[in-house]
Write a protein that holds these residues in place. Structure first.
Motif, mmCIF file in Angstrom:
data_model
loop_
_atom_site.group_PDB
_atom_site.id
_atom_site.type_symbol
_atom_site.label_atom_id
_atom_site.label_comp_id
_atom_site.label_asym_id
_atom_site.label_seq_id
_atom_site.Cartn_x
_atom_site.Cartn_y
_atom_site.Cartn_z
ATOM 1 N N ALA A 87 0.816 -1.229 -0.077
ATOM 2 C CA ALA A 87 -0.004 -0.067 0.031
ATOM 3 C C ALA A 87 0.847 1.356 -0.301
ATOM 4 C CB ALA A 87 -1.040 0.066 1.318
ATOM 5 N N PHE A 88 1.964 1.154 0.640
ATOM 6 C CA PHE A 88 2.887 2.327 0.923
ATOM 7 C C PHE A 88 3.887 2.337 -0.334
ATOM 8 C CE2 PHE A 88 0.876 1.466 4.624
ATOM 9 C CZ PHE A 88 0.340 2.640 5.010
ATOM 10 N N VAL A 89 4.422 1.332 -0.588
ATOM 11 C CA VAL A 89 5.223 1.189 -1.804
ATOM 12 C C VAL A 89 4.793 1.807 -3.238
ATOM 13 C CG1 VAL A 89 6.631 -0.294 -3.511
ATOM 14 C CG2 VAL A 89 6.636 -0.630 -0.997
ATOM 15 N N LEU A 90 3.442 1.534 -3.253
ATOM 16 C CA LEU A 90 2.733 2.093 -4.425
ATOM 17 C C LEU A 90 2.774 3.574 -4.522
ATOM 18 C CD1 LEU A 90 -0.347 -0.411 -4.609
ATOM 19 C CD2 LEU A 90 1.339 -0.182 -6.417
ATOM 20 N N ARG A 91 2.702 4.181 -3.225
ATOM 21 C CA ARG A 91 3.021 5.727 -3.198
ATOM 22 C C ARG A 91 4.268 6.220 -3.317
ATOM 23 N NH1 ARG A 91 -1.503 6.825 -5.284
ATOM 24 N NH2 ARG A 91 -0.925 8.969 -4.558
ATOM 25 N N GLY A 92 5.108 5.261 -3.510
ATOM 26 C CA GLY A 92 6.857 5.771 -3.195
ATOM 27 C C GLY A 92 7.381 5.599 -2.050
ATOM 28 N N GLY A 93 6.503 5.060 -1.073
ATOM 29 C CA GLY A 93 7.045 4.833 0.419
ATOM 30 C C GLY A 93 7.960 3.898 0.421
ATOM 31 N N VAL A 94 8.705 3.928 1.679
ATOM 32 C CA VAL A 94 9.789 2.658 1.760
ATOM 33 C C VAL A 94 9.541 2.267 3.073
ATOM 34 C CG1 VAL A 94 12.250 2.550 2.194
ATOM 35 C CG2 VAL A 94 11.650 4.371 0.600
ATOM 36 N N PRO A 95 9.072 1.052 3.070
ATOM 37 C CA PRO A 95 8.947 0.243 4.265
ATOM 38 C C PRO A 95 10.176 0.157 5.124
ATOM 39 C CG PRO A 95 7.904 -0.992 2.626
ATOM 40 C CD PRO A 95 8.900 0.098 1.941
ATOM 41 N N VAL A 96 10.089 0.275 6.534
ATOM 42 C CA VAL A 96 11.255 0.039 7.291
ATOM 43 C C VAL A 96 10.771 -0.943 8.262
ATOM 44 C CG1 VAL A 96 12.811 1.262 9.092
ATOM 45 C CG2 VAL A 96 11.996 2.310 6.951
ATOM 46 N N PHE A 97 11.645 -1.892 8.131
ATOM 47 C CA PHE A 97 10.846 -3.370 8.961
ATOM 48 C C PHE A 97 11.579 -3.285 10.298
ATOM 49 C CE2 PHE A 97 10.770 -4.746 4.298
ATOM 50 C CZ PHE A 97 9.274 -4.682 4.315
ATOM 51 N N VAL A 98 10.585 -3.485 11.452
ATOM 52 C CA VAL A 98 11.118 -3.679 12.692
ATOM 53 C C VAL A 98 10.770 -5.168 12.970
ATOM 54 C CG1 VAL A 98 10.678 -2.828 15.099
ATOM 55 C CG2 VAL A 98 11.002 -1.330 13.148
ATOM 56 N N ASP A 99 11.380 -5.880 14.222
ATOM 57 C CA ASP A 99 11.145 -7.075 14.594
ATOM 58 C C ASP A 99 9.840 -6.946 15.534
ATOM 59 O OD1 ASP A 99 11.726 -9.794 14.746
ATOM 60 O OD2 ASP A 99 13.383 -9.559 16.261
ATOM 61 N N ILE A 100 9.551 -8.370 15.870
ATOM 62 C CA ILE A 100 8.285 -8.485 16.511
ATOM 63 C C ILE A 100 8.695 -9.019 17.894
ATOM 64 C CG2 ILE A 100 7.014 -8.999 14.458
ATOM 65 C CD1 ILE A 100 7.271 -12.025 15.384
ATOM 66 N N ARG A 101 7.858 -8.922 18.829
ATOM 67 C CA ARG A 101 7.857 -9.261 20.211
ATOM 68 C C ARG A 101 7.697 -10.852 20.149
ATOM 69 N NH1 ARG A 101 4.679 -5.646 24.460
ATOM 70 N NH2 ARG A 101 4.296 -7.621 25.473
ATOM 71 N N PRO A 102 8.366 -11.803 20.730
ATOM 72 C CA PRO A 102 8.225 -13.093 20.781
ATOM 73 C C PRO A 102 7.019 -13.624 21.445
ATOM 74 C CG PRO A 102 10.126 -12.638 22.247
ATOM 75 C CD PRO A 102 9.404 -11.300 21.635
ATOM 76 N N ASP A 103 6.408 -12.800 22.392
ATOM 77 C CA ASP A 103 5.368 -13.198 23.208
ATOM 78 C C ASP A 103 3.750 -13.018 22.239
ATOM 79 O OD1 ASP A 103 5.273 -10.639 23.379
ATOM 80 O OD2 ASP A 103 5.055 -10.509 25.593
#
Length: 381
Positions: A87-103
């Motif tokens: 959805a954001f890449v289609l607007r030219g945005g850059v996803p910045v990926f963050v890790d998840i909580r293991p719980d």
């Protein structure tokens, strides 16, 4: 075979669809769409709800309303469905990926601040399995840096965070009514708006960037093109189907929570923590390795039970490497992708089905983390 999911119907969907067909050329041509939107507003407490063809459409509308420009960064979990990033890449945005909580398998709120740069524009959070992200912390971080918060609440209809309905907390939120969800119409979605700044523009964006909504209300001058947009209007037939589901949401949630509670009690009463107000969308276990998940999945299939894995991390996917970047290593997202196994859970699943699945799991505890895994979803009493 016990299917992984089976869409539930109340038996009233066809009656509403027939009524929608008879209304097609009259003043009530959007009756069910408007009724569903009003229901969502009352149920969630959001400022305004727009019923849409899919959750993907809701995320794409959110990206337009957020005014994402080329190079703008959008912080999100890597353990999610590609529609969030697209959805954001289609607007030219850059996803910045963050890790998840293991719980919880939700975005780790303590890692968000380190991912923020001068290009950051928004934080997108997904409530995995209908378990809430830590919204107080996330909203505080967003306010401190002037960022928007968009809730991907695809899993989360009927789930809450400290008594507030998910989807009503961020500036914008997206729901899914896909056939695999708790409440469904085959394919459908909704965009919830909680910030008044977006109201007027959202009306136009949904109508192909035109001011047709104003025209329909006022019947004045012909409507015209005023903004970017697309055809984000849901079919009235889908809305009619969905209305029958909304009418029975209490029954749906109650039954699913009973099934969730049966899994919990049969497998290990003390295996799961209970701090969240969930909606019993997913019940999963964590296996000890990818190979053991394969072995366990095959055993369940042979016994007539369809169990399945879930997301593959976006940060190391082909498109993720091309269009986004990782803020830091993401070991928990990678481990979840390699070891998570979802069990059947759907409205109408019977106690005997759950017992048979759990008996097999009891015989194969070497393959999964019995007594170790903590799935923080509320115990159903």
């Amino acid at each position: 075979m016990i299917p992984f999911y089976k869409p539930w119907t109340s038996g009233e969907e066809l009656q509403h669809i027939a009524q929608a067909i008879s209304n097609q050329s009259g003043p009530d041509a959007r009756h069910y769409m408007l009724a569903c939107e009003k229901w969502l507003e009352g149920y969630t407490g959001c400022l305004k709800a727009f019923l849409l063809p899919s959750c993907t459409a809701a995320l794409e509308m959110a990206a337009i309303l957020a005014d994402i420009q080329p190079g703008d960064e959008v912080i999100m979990s890597s353990f999610t469905f590609p529609a969030m990033a697209n959805a954001f890449v289609l607007r030219g945005g850059v996803p910045v990926f963050v890790d998840i909580r293991p719980d919880t398998l939700n975005i780790d709120e303590q890692l968000i601040e380190a991912a923020i740069t001068p290009r950051s524009r928004a934080i997108v959070v997904m409530h995995y399995g209908g378990v809430a992200c830590e919204m107080d912390s996330i909203m505080t971080t967003a306010r401190r840096h002037g960022l928007l918060v968009i809730e991907d609440a695809a899993h989360a209809i009927g789930a809450t965070y400290k008594g507030r309905q998910l989807g009503s907390i961020g500036h914008l939120a997206a729901f899914s009514f896909h056939k695999t969800k708790n409440v469904q119409c085959g394919e459908g979605g909704a965009l919830l708006i909680n910030d008044r700044r977006f109201l007027a523009r959202a009306e136009n964006v949904r109508e192909n960037g035109t001011d047709r909504t104003r025209f329909l209300k006022e019947q004045g001058n012909p409507y015209t093109w005023v903004d970017v947009g697309s055809s984000f209007i849901i079919s009235e037939l889908s809305a009619a189907f969905l209305w029958a589901q909304f009418e029975h949401i209490d029954y749906i949630l109650e039954h699913r929570k009973k099934i969730w509670g049966l899994y919990q009690n049969f497998l290990h009463p003390d295996l799961w923590d209970t701090p969240q107000e969930h909606n019993a969308h997913i019940f999963y276990i964590m296996t000890t390795s990818t190979q053991n998940r394969k072995t366990l999945t095959e055993s369940l299939w042979k016994a007539g039970c369809h169990a399945t894995s879930h997301y593959q991390p976006l940060h190391n996917a082909e498109a993720g490497l091309k269009y986004g970047r990782s803020a830091a290593p993401l070991p928990h997202a990678e481990k979840a992708a390699q070891t998570l196994l979802r069990l059947p859970l759907w409205t109408g699943l019977g106690r005997l089905h759950v017992e048979s699945i759990c008996r097999l799991l009891h015989h194969q505890t070497a393959y999964w983390h019995k007594g170790l895994h903590k799935n923080p979803v509320a115990k159903f009493e």
